[in-house]
Motif scaffolding. Structure first.
Motif, short mmCIF file in Angstrom:
data_model
loop_
_atom_site.label_atom_id
_atom_site.label_comp_id
_atom_site.label_asym_id
_atom_site.label_seq_id
_atom_site.Cartn_x
_atom_site.Cartn_y
_atom_site.Cartn_z
N GLY A 205 0.82 -1.21 0.00
CA GLY A 205 0.00 0.00 0.00
C GLY A 205 0.85 1.25 0.00
N GLU A 206 1.86 1.17 0.93
CA GLU A 206 2.75 2.34 1.02
C GLU A 206 3.47 2.57 -0.32
OE1 GLU A 206 3.01 4.51 3.53
OE2 GLU A 206 1.36 3.36 4.42
N ALA A 208 2.48 1.46 -3.19
CA ALA A 208 1.49 1.86 -4.19
C ALA A 208 1.18 3.35 -4.08
CB ALA A 208 0.22 1.03 -4.02
N LYS A 209 1.00 3.76 -2.80
CA LYS A 209 0.68 5.18 -2.60
C LYS A 209 1.81 6.06 -3.16
CE LYS A 209 -2.03 4.46 1.57
NZ LYS A 209 -1.97 4.48 3.03
N LEU A 212 2.08 5.41 -7.03
CA LEU A 212 0.91 5.93 -7.74
C LEU A 212 0.89 7.47 -7.71
CD1 LEU A 212 -1.99 3.54 -6.73
CD2 LEU A 212 -1.23 4.05 -9.04
N GLY A 213 1.21 7.97 -6.48
CA GLY A 213 1.24 9.43 -6.34
C GLY A 213 2.17 10.08 -7.35
N ILE A 216 0.94 9.12 -11.21
CA ILE A 216 -0.25 9.77 -11.77
C ILE A 216 0.15 11.16 -12.31
CG2 ILE A 216 -2.52 10.74 -11.18
CD1 ILE A 216 -2.69 8.46 -9.06
N LEU A 218 -0.55 15.04 -13.88
CA LEU A 218 -1.25 16.19 -13.32
C LEU A 218 -2.72 16.22 -13.72
CD1 LEU A 218 -0.65 18.72 -11.59
CD2 LEU A 218 -0.30 19.98 -13.71
N HIS A 221 -4.61 13.82 -11.75
CA HIS A 221 -4.80 14.36 -10.39
C HIS A 221 -5.96 15.34 -10.38
CE1 HIS A 221 -1.77 12.84 -7.66
NE2 HIS A 221 -0.78 13.02 -8.59
N GLU A 222 -5.94 16.23 -11.32
CA GLU A 222 -6.99 17.26 -11.38
C GLU A 222 -8.36 16.60 -11.59
OE1 GLU A 222 -4.16 20.84 -13.21
OE2 GLU A 222 -5.64 19.86 -14.51
N LEU A 224 -9.28 13.63 -10.79
CA LEU A 224 -9.67 12.91 -9.57
C LEU A 224 -10.17 13.88 -8.50
CD1 LEU A 224 -6.78 10.27 -9.38
CD2 LEU A 224 -9.22 9.79 -9.75
N VAL A 225 -9.57 15.08 -8.43
CA VAL A 225 -10.03 16.09 -7.46
C VAL A 225 -11.43 16.57 -7.84
CG1 VAL A 225 -9.63 18.42 -6.57
CG2 VAL A 225 -7.72 16.83 -6.78
N PHE B 55 -1.11 17.01 -4.91
CA PHE B 55 -0.23 17.74 -5.85
C PHE B 55 -0.40 19.27 -5.68
CE2 PHE B 55 -3.35 19.30 -8.97
CZ PHE B 55 -4.49 18.59 -8.54
N PHE B 61 -6.09 25.34 -12.68
CA PHE B 61 -6.89 24.36 -11.93
C PHE B 61 -7.61 25.04 -10.76
CE2 PHE B 61 -7.25 21.13 -8.51
CZ PHE B 61 -8.14 20.27 -9.16
N ARG B 64 -10.52 26.90 -12.11
CA ARG B 64 -11.59 25.96 -12.48
C ARG B 64 -12.35 25.48 -11.25
NH1 ARG B 64 -10.38 20.92 -15.42
NH2 ARG B 64 -8.17 21.15 -14.90
N VAL B 88 -2.23 10.59 -2.09
CA VAL B 88 -1.94 9.85 -3.34
C VAL B 88 -2.63 10.51 -4.54
CG1 VAL B 88 -1.89 7.63 -4.55
CG2 VAL B 88 -1.68 7.69 -2.06
N GLY B 90 -6.90 12.28 -5.75
CA GLY B 90 -8.23 12.63 -5.25
C GLY B 90 -8.12 13.71 -4.19
N ALA B 91 -9.08 13.74 -3.24
CA ALA B 91 -9.05 14.82 -2.25
C ALA B 91 -9.80 14.42 -0.98
CB ALA B 91 -9.67 16.07 -2.84
N ILE B 108 -6.88 2.63 -1.49
CA ILE B 108 -5.81 1.61 -1.38
C ILE B 108 -5.88 0.93 -0.01
CG2 ILE B 108 -3.29 1.32 -1.23
CD1 ILE B 108 -3.11 3.64 -3.34
N ILE B 112 -6.47 -2.93 0.65
CA ILE B 112 -5.49 -3.75 1.40
C ILE B 112 -6.14 -4.43 2.60
CG2 ILE B 112 -3.48 -3.55 2.94
CD1 ILE B 112 -2.34 -1.58 0.78
#
Lengths: 237, 121
Positions: A205-206, A208-209, A212-213, A216, A218, A221-222, A224-225, B55, B61, B64, B88, B90-91, B108, B112
């Motif tokens: 997980g760690e 992956a985090k 993935l972080g 991924i 930009l 990321h945007e 997903l936000v 990020f 952004f 937006r 990671v 999202g938010a 995640i 897990i």
């Protein structure tokens, strides 16, 4: 020794009989004297009543002498008779004893022969009995041996059975214990594997985090936000 | 005054910018009259939304997002942004005391924990 005792007894019996006779004679004399006295008093009575019969002193003395002689004669006769009878009795007893002695000797001889015979018979009987007892003892011992052998076999069978049972019981117990231990080991393994899995997954997980972080881009990321905001809009706005 | 406030609000998107602006006013020793004080008060009273993201967002952004929030909520919302790589993607969002975790980290972790629970991956 026995004959002497018997003779002694006879002597004492004779002596007492003689003594009894003397006493009896004395009593008789005494009775006679009393009778005379009574007659004398009767004479007195008759004298008083004028019917008295007079007796001279000489006659009286002669009468007394006569009576005394008679008594002595009687005693002498009795004495002689008694002595004669005693001797006869003793003689008879002696002859009887002699014949008895012979009889006893004969009986003893017979008894001795009988004893010898009986001893022989007894020896024979003892020997027979001994042989019989020995035979019976042998048979008994044989029977006992056989019985003991049977018992021994029985005990052996029982022991075998018991030992088989014990062995089976122990085997079952051990099998059960082994199963329990195997189960415990399995559980332990599972727990340990779970723990290891958990740690691995945590690490994954760690990783992956982190990866993935970084991986991924930009725009993602945007995107997903924005998606998160859309969800928030539905839930909390 | 209203127009000044509206212009300022259009320019200010995040809490950082708001604090920066207010600090600027304080540093330039602009005389604080009633109108400025009222402006400060209004600015401080603007509703906020806390966003924890993985990020550093660019201006485009931020614009937006700010516009989207204004459009969706019908009012100006100040973004209180925190950059945390552990999110990671999202938010994590908090608005008016309501908190939601829409991060990829949570997904995640959930994945897990599920896999650990059932022993599969």
């Amino acid at each position: 020794m026995d004959f002497n005792l018997i003779e002694q007894n006879i002597f004492f019996i004779g002596f007492f009989a003689l003594a009894a006779l003397v006493v009896w004679v004395c009593l008789d004399i005494f009775r006679l004297l009393r009778k005379e006295k009574k007659e004398y008093s009767l004479q007195k009575y008759f004298a008083a009543n004028e019917l008295f019969l007079r007796i001279s002193e000489d006659f009286k003395k002669q009468l007394e002498k006569l009576i005394g002689k008679e008594i002595e004669k009687n005693i002498g006769e009795f004495k002689n008779e008694f002595q004669k009878t005693s001797e006869e009795i003793i003689k008879s007893y002696k002859s009887q004893f002699e014949s008895g002695n012979q009889e006893i000797q004969r009986v003893l001889s017979e008894f001795s022969q009988q004893i010898t015979k009986e001893t022989s018979n007894l020896s024979k009987f003892t020997l027979d009995t001994q042989n019989k007892i020995s035979e019976e003892a042998k048979n008994k011992i044989l029977e006992l041996n056989q019985a003991a052998e049977k018992e021994f076999i029985k005990i052996q069978e029982t022991n075998l059975k018991v030992s088989t049972q014990i062995s089976q019981s122990i085997r079952e117990t051990l099998t059960k214990k082994v199963q329990e231990i195997e189960k415990e080991i399995d559980n332990y393994k599972k727990e340990r594997f779970k723990e290891i899995d958990r740690k691995i997954y945590q690490m994954l997980g760690e990783v992956a985090k982190k990866t993935l972080g970084k991986a991924i881009d930009l725009s993602t990321h945007e995107k997903l936000v924005i998606e998160a905001l859309e969800k928030a809009k539905k839930e909390i706005f | 005054m209203e127009k000044v406030f509206e212009d300022l609000v259009k320019k200010i998107r995040t809490k950082e910018e708001l604090i920066f602006f207010l600090e600027e006013i304080g540093q330039k020793k602009i005389e604080k009259d009633e109108k400025i004080s009222e402006l400060e008060k209004k600015l401080w009273s603007l509703p906020e939304i806390r966003l924890e993201i993985a990020f550093s967002p660019d201006d485009d952004f931020l614009n937006r997002v700010s516009q989207w929030l204004e459009k969706e909520l019908g009012k100006k919302i100040i973004l209180d942004l925190t950059i945390n790589p552990r999110v990671v993607a999202g938010a994590i969002i908090e608005y008016q005391g309501n908190w939601r975790d829409f991060s990829l980290a949570k997904k995640i972790d959930k994945l897990i924990s599920e896999k650990t629970l059932y022993g599969k991956f």
